[in-house]
Enzyme design. Structure first.
Site, PDB file in Angstrom:
ATOM      1  N   TYR A   1      30.808  40.770  49.232  1.00 29.24           N
ATOM      2  CA  TYR A   1      29.544  41.476  49.049  1.00 29.24           C
ATOM      3  C   TYR A   1      29.159  41.512  47.578  1.00 29.24           C
ATOM      4  O   TYR A   1      30.006  41.687  46.710  1.00 29.24           O
ATOM      5  CB  TYR A   1      29.642  42.916  49.562  1.00 29.24           C
ATOM      6  CG  TYR A   1      30.197  43.064  50.954  1.00 29.24           C
ATOM      7  CD1 TYR A   1      30.011  42.068  51.906  1.00 29.24           C
ATOM      8  CD2 TYR A   1      30.914  44.198  51.330  1.00 29.24           C
ATOM      9  CE1 TYR A   1      30.507  42.195  53.179  1.00 29.24           C
ATOM     10  CE2 TYR A   1      31.419  44.339  52.611  1.00 29.24           C
ATOM     11  CZ  TYR A   1      31.218  43.336  53.535  1.00 29.24           C
ATOM     12  OH  TYR A   1      31.714  43.463  54.802  1.00 29.24           O
TER      13      TYR A   1
ATOM     14  N   ASP B   1      17.129  32.377  70.570  1.00 28.47           N
ATOM     15  CA  ASP B   1      16.336  32.564  69.350  1.00 28.47           C
ATOM     16  C   ASP B   1      14.835  32.561  69.591  1.00 28.47           C
ATOM     17  O   ASP B   1      14.069  32.974  68.712  1.00 28.47           O
ATOM     18  CB  ASP B   1      16.677  31.467  68.331  1.00 28.47           C
ATOM     19  CG  ASP B   1      17.919  31.800  67.526  1.00 28.47           C
ATOM     20  OD1 ASP B   1      18.530  32.841  67.811  1.00 28.47           O
ATOM     21  OD2 ASP B   1      18.277  31.019  66.630  1.00 28.47           O
TER      22      ASP B   1
ATOM     23  N   ALA C   1      24.316  32.882  68.138  1.00 32.99           N
ATOM     24  CA  ALA C   1      24.618  31.942  69.220  1.00 32.99           C
ATOM     25  C   ALA C   1      25.263  32.656  70.397  1.00 32.99           C
ATOM     26  O   ALA C   1      24.966  32.350  71.560  1.00 32.99           O
ATOM     27  CB  ALA C   1      25.527  30.829  68.700  1.00 32.99           C
TER      28      ALA C   1
END
EC number: 1.-.-.-
Length: 397
Positions: free
Chosen positions: A53, A145, A158
């Protein structure tokens, strides 16, 4: 936009659809991502996953058993776009992007520059986010999607599309099953598609929200997320992983096929009460044995490495107290995203999680006091661990 969704929307427009279709172009873009595959890199071991991060940028890597590295570099854009207005990127843009971030650390001495130099495949795209409220029209239905898009931060794009396909296949099989024949009229098909959307909407909405939060958490979108990401998450990776696995386990499957044999049984076959550990218990175990890996499930854990750029694990009283107190907030953040199916899978609601976390505060203070003695020169670690077990037993942990 998906070609199939665009085609469906155009037909809706031509037919002057009277149904609710308020969001045919309802996707937004706030982040960009460079995705790549690299040959093995020393320091990134097969079977591991790294989250790194940073300020406005994060790096996510997955390493397969042969050492190949699949990676995502995600950065927040200067402005927000609403489809059809969306930025487009070229290979040159990807090269300049990774060159600018070449010195950003991924894990230990590995940097973005190493990922780029070892690349075999690379592409740069805008990350669309959104969930549409209309999934079908007459005999056409959309999934994946084309109706719900999310950033790759939680790795469920996915998977969510596959769950869509499994749920839809199960419903279609139920309709055409010779044992329970149903009328395949236009109205029946429309009813089936609406049933499919109703079945999937709650879980998809939860997943999209988690991905939305994950992208902003990983890139330190505000001061609170930066605080937790920098000083807390590097120490509770297995806790996060265990909760993620629990959520994934509630996915829809193909109902007319037997589940494949795996080392972990399907959620419906698993008694979560047999291996439940609350966040406070995981931290207590971690503090008592900081060299061990801990998980909700005793049957094994995967290797997950979480790094906040610029963070070093120094053992101080202040850090310890801070980490323990903020676990209350972590529990609440996760609980706020719970939905009905999460509760059914064994995730407690916010009130119960907060109560259990608050019960842990007395132990926090005792732990901090004990570490103060250690820092002052009292080096009998076995005494410290004995006190840890004692306070844990008194609190019912």
């Amino acid at each position: 936009m998906s070609v199939y969704r665009l085609f469906t929307v155009s037909i809706m427009d031509m037919c002057v659809l009277k149904a609710n279709c308020k969001d045919p172009l309802g996707f937004t873009v706030e982040y960009t991502c460079v995705f790549g595959i690299s040959s093995p890199i020393p320091g990134l071991h097969g079977g591991e996953h790294v989250n790194s991060y940073g300020e406005g940028v994060c790096v996510i890597t997955f390493h397969n058993k042969d050492g190949r590295v699949f990676w995502f570099i995600i950065e927040k854009l200067p402005k927000k776009y609403t489809y059809p207005i969306s930025p487009r990127f070229t290979p040159q843009d990807a090269s300049e992007f990774c060159g600018r971030l070449a010195d950003v650390h991924v894990f230990n001495d590995v940097t973005v520059g190493h990922l780029w130099r070892n690349r075999t495949v690379v592409s740069m795209n805008a990350l669309e986010e959104g969930l549409l409220s209309t999934w079908s029209f007459e005999r056409m239905v959309l999934l994946g999607d084309s109706v719900h898009k999310m950033t790759p931060n939680i790795g469920q794009g996915a998977n969510t599309a596959i769950e869509d396909a499994a749920a839809l296949a199960s419903l279609i099989h139920q309709m055409i099953n010779p044992m329970t024949p149903q009328n395949a009229s236009k109205a029946a098909i429309g009813h089936l598609f609406q049933k499919f959307q109703d079945l999937r909407m709650s879980r998809v909405q939860s997943t999209v929200q988690r991905a939305h939060f994950g992208a902003r958490f990983h890139t330190r979108d505000d001061h609170l997320k930066a605080l937790v990401g920098r000083y807390i998450f590097p120490y509770v990776g297995n806790l996060v992983m265990a909760r993620t696995v629990k959520v994934i386990g509630g996915g829809h499957k193909i109902e007319f096929l037997p589940p494949p044999k795996r080392s972990m049984p399907w959620t419906a076959q698993t008694d979560h009460s047999q291996h439940k550990m609350h966040g406070s218990k995981v931290l207590w175990a971690y503090l008592s044995h900081p060299d061990q890996h801990w998980s909700d499930d005793p049957r094994g854990t995967a290797q997950l490495r979480s790094q906040s750029l610029g963070t070093h694990r120094t053992s101080t009283v202040g850090r310890t107290l801070f980490i323990e107190l903020v676990i209350v907030m972590i529990d609440v953040v996760y609980a706020r995203q719970d939905i009905g199916e999460d509760v059914n899978a064994g995730v407690k609601d916010m009130a119960v999680q907060s109560r259990n976390s608050m019960r842990f505060l007395p132990y926090v203070l005792s732990y901090g006091s004990t570490e103060s003695l250690l820092a002052a020169g009292w080096r009998q670690v076995w005494v410290f661990r004995l006190l840890s077990y004692l306070f844990g037993a008194l609190l019912g942990l």
